[in-house]
Design an enzyme around this catalytic site. Sequence first.
Site, short mmCIF file in Angstrom:
data_model
loop_
_atom_site.label_atom_id
_atom_site.label_comp_id
_atom_site.label_asym_id
_atom_site.label_seq_id
_atom_site.Cartn_x
_atom_site.Cartn_y
_atom_site.Cartn_z
N ARG A 129 63.38 33.44 55.51
CA ARG A 129 63.41 34.89 55.68
C ARG A 129 62.03 35.49 55.89
O ARG A 129 61.88 36.51 56.55
CB ARG A 129 64.14 35.55 54.51
CG ARG A 129 65.63 35.21 54.51
CD ARG A 129 66.37 35.80 53.34
NE ARG A 129 65.81 35.48 52.04
CZ ARG A 129 66.13 34.41 51.32
NH1 ARG A 129 67.00 33.55 51.76
NH2 ARG A 129 65.56 34.20 50.15
N GLU A 185 63.62 29.53 40.54
CA GLU A 185 64.37 30.06 39.41
C GLU A 185 65.65 29.25 39.19
O GLU A 185 66.15 29.15 38.09
CB GLU A 185 64.71 31.53 39.67
CG GLU A 185 65.35 32.22 38.49
CD GLU A 185 65.61 33.69 38.75
OE1 GLU A 185 66.19 34.32 37.86
OE2 GLU A 185 65.24 34.21 39.81
#
Length: 175
Positions: A58, A95
């Site tokens: 992205r 994460e």
Amino acid sequence: MNLKDFIRSIPDYPKKGILFRDITTLIKNEKAFSETIDQIIERSKKIKFNKIAAIESRGFVFASAVSYILKKPFIMLRKKDKLPADVHSVDFELEYGKATIEVHKDSISNEDSILVIDDLIATGGTAHAAAKLVEISKGKVAGFIFVINLFDLNGSESLIKKGYRVENLIEFPGH
């Protein structure tokens, strides 16, 4: 224009407990996308750099447009095994897992000052890995620009504590 209005939030994606901030709703709106690029360019004026790097995938959306407008070389920091020539590699923690990013060894030299652009910063693992790639390539990180900062996950703060310049366009909580 409030760019936050163009970010969709998706709970429990890609796994339970993650609140995903989706930029597809921003980039499909030509006015919001244009405003985002304009804001990145405006913030980049505060930073001295000669090349732009972005993190797959992205980050490429924003950085390629900025690179084109500013007439600066664009360097892709890609996922493992996506680049065909000799690479530097850095493993890092996400994460929700582990990953590796790579850069071609001939993309960055010791004269280069690199602006790193990405769509989002959470815990900072990917950004720290990007900085390490630039530095093992003998370049210097001029700064980071993120469209979204998940402020409660402290990724931007961790970069600032390491001495990096950080600019964020918009802020959201990460949960």
